[in-house]
Design a protein around this motif. Structure first.
Motif, PDB file in Angstrom:
ATOM      1  N   ILE A  35       0.845  -1.257   0.769  1.00 33.45           N
ATOM      2  CA  ILE A  35       0.019  -0.060  -0.009  1.00 33.45           C
ATOM      3  C   ILE A  35       0.897   1.031  -0.314  1.00 33.45           C
ATOM      4  CG2 ILE A  35      -2.019   1.520   1.464  1.00 33.45           C
ATOM      5  CD1 ILE A  35      -3.142  -1.683   2.418  1.00 33.45           C
ATOM      6  N   ARG A  36       2.128   1.177   0.671  1.00 37.78           N
ATOM      7  CA  ARG A  36       2.674   2.496   0.753  1.00 37.78           C
ATOM      8  C   ARG A  36       3.816   2.735   0.180  1.00 37.78           C
ATOM      9  NH1 ARG A  36       4.611   0.076   5.952  1.00 37.78           N
ATOM     10  NH2 ARG A  36       3.300   1.652   7.942  1.00 37.78           N
ATOM     11  N   ASP A  41       0.402   8.733  -0.548  1.00 35.52           N
ATOM     12  CA  ASP A  41      -0.385   9.350  -0.136  1.00 35.52           C
ATOM     13  C   ASP A  41      -1.497   9.279   0.490  1.00 35.52           C
ATOM     14  OD1 ASP A  41       1.502  11.439  -1.189  1.00 35.52           O
ATOM     15  OD2 ASP A  41       0.829  11.653  -3.241  1.00 35.52           O
ATOM     16  N   ASP A  42      -1.993   7.799   0.292  1.00 34.21           N
ATOM     17  CA  ASP A  42      -3.595   7.545   0.507  1.00 34.21           C
ATOM     18  C   ASP A  42      -3.653   7.885   2.393  1.00 34.21           C
ATOM     19  OD1 ASP A  42      -5.446   7.243   1.984  1.00 34.21           O
ATOM     20  OD2 ASP A  42      -6.103   5.537  -0.101  1.00 34.21           O
ATOM     21  N   ALA A  47      -3.503   4.768   7.621  1.00 29.82           N
ATOM     22  CA  ALA A  47      -3.588   5.055   9.274  1.00 29.82           C
ATOM     23  C   ALA A  47      -4.729   3.288   9.300  1.00 29.82           C
ATOM     24  CB  ALA A  47      -4.635   5.937   9.259  1.00 29.82           C
ATOM     25  N   ALA A  48      -6.104   3.312   8.849  1.00 30.10           N
ATOM     26  CA  ALA A  48      -6.355   1.997   9.040  1.00 30.10           C
ATOM     27  C   ALA A  48      -5.456   0.727   8.542  1.00 30.10           C
ATOM     28  CB  ALA A  48      -7.981   2.072   7.778  1.00 30.10           C
ATOM     29  N   VAL A  49      -5.095   0.653   8.187  1.00 24.91           N
ATOM     30  CA  VAL A  49      -4.991  -1.221   7.836  1.00 24.91           C
ATOM     31  C   VAL A  49      -3.010  -0.632   8.860  1.00 24.91           C
ATOM     32  CG1 VAL A  49      -3.065  -2.615   6.396  1.00 24.91           C
ATOM     33  CG2 VAL A  49      -4.551  -0.964   5.694  1.00 24.91           C
ATOM     34  N   GLU A  50      -2.447   0.332   9.608  1.00 26.49           N
ATOM     35  CA  GLU A  50      -1.865  -0.618  10.213  1.00 26.49           C
ATOM     36  C   GLU A  50      -2.690  -0.585  11.973  1.00 26.49           C
ATOM     37  OE1 GLU A  50       1.615   3.542   8.906  1.00 26.49           O
ATOM     38  OE2 GLU A  50      -0.013   4.229  10.289  1.00 26.49           O
ATOM     39  N   LYS A 167     -13.933  -0.614  -2.892  1.00 21.74           N
ATOM     40  CA  LYS A 167     -15.752   0.543  -3.367  1.00 21.74           C
ATOM     41  C   LYS A 167     -15.048   1.149  -4.096  1.00 21.74           C
ATOM     42  CE  LYS A 167     -20.081   2.181  -2.005  1.00 21.74           C
ATOM     43  NZ  LYS A 167     -20.399   2.520  -0.564  1.00 21.74           N
ATOM     44  N   ALA A 168     -14.253   2.354  -3.346  1.00 20.97           N
ATOM     45  CA  ALA A 168     -13.355   3.094  -4.479  1.00 20.97           C
ATOM     46  C   ALA A 168     -12.759   3.079  -5.261  1.00 20.97           C
ATOM     47  CB  ALA A 168     -12.425   3.081  -3.036  1.00 20.97           C
TER      48      ALA A 168
END
Length: 230
Positions: A35-36, A41-42, A47-50, A167-168
């Motif tokens: 993801i990183r 920049d997301d 943060a949610a996955v962390e 979804k996004a």
């Protein structure tokens, strides 16, 4: 006889959960790398996955503490008892440790598939915890009940970031056959592997903890662990 049956069942249950929670947070480390690299920049997704990773580590620490309070090491179970292990092996045709992180980074389809696998695994885990919270063999163990209550509280946030990304980005929901694979893996563990381990007198206890060789160990969550001793 009933006491021995119960103790054996809980021993296996705790050992399987300990393995899966350890596998969970170490596997998420690789997801975070992807993801990183893909979406630096997301910050919301990262943060949610962390947080998901931190919860998996916390759950592992709680099961480890449960064994410590019992004065016993967990039974030695391997990837054949890991839900995410089996799911990845079936969907990607290779083990988690052999998964090509760079390919997941570069290929949108691979990342999309991984998100669905994680989401289905977490939703399955939530449903299983609800069953265990009502299980008569579990309800007599106050510490385990506290652990599963905390997992039940944490779990819904775990599949949210992956569903949110799908979804996004206009990706599809899991198809019926992907849900069928999830059901098969769960049934295989519940009705085949767990009974086989239960009656196998040669299953040994681990000589060390699963996190003994973690590349970057993280300290336990002191607040949650303190609750277990109350």
């Amino acid at each position: 006889m009933l006491k021995r049956f119960r103790e054996r069942y809980l021993d296996l249950l705790g050992s399987i959960y300990l393995y899966n929670e350890h596998r969970g947070y170490t596997a998420i480390d690789r997801v975070l790398d992807a993801i990183r690299a893909r979406s630096p920049d997301d910050h919301v997704l990262i943060a949610a996955v962390e947080r998901h990773r931190a919860d998996e580590r916390k759950h592992y620490d709680m099961f480890r503490r449960w064994f410590e309070l019992r004065g016993a090491m967990p039974l030695s179970v391997d990837r054949t008892c890991g839900h995410i292990d089996r799911f990845v092996e079936i969907m990607f045709r290779k083990r988690i440790d052999d998964l090509d992180t760079q390919k997941v980074i570069d290929d949108d389809g691979q990342f999309e598939k991984l998100c669905r696998v994680i989401s289905l695994t977490e939703q399955r885990g939530f449903r299983q915890v609800e069953i265990l919270l009502a299980h008569p063999l579990v309800r007599d163990d106050k510490v385990l009940m506290k652990i599963f209550a905390i997992i039940h509280r944490d779990e819904p946030s775990h599949w949210a970031p992956y569903d949110g990304w799908l979804k996004a980005n206009g990706k599809r929901d899991p198809k019926w056959w992907e849900r069928a694979v999830d059901t098969f893996i769960h049934s295989e563990l519940l009705f085949l592997k767990l009974p086989a381990l239960f009656v196998n007198p040669f299953v040994r206890r681990r000589g060390d903890w699963p996190d003994a060789h973690d590349a970057a160990p993280v300290g336990p969550n002191a607040r949650e662990l303190a609750l277990l001793a109350e």
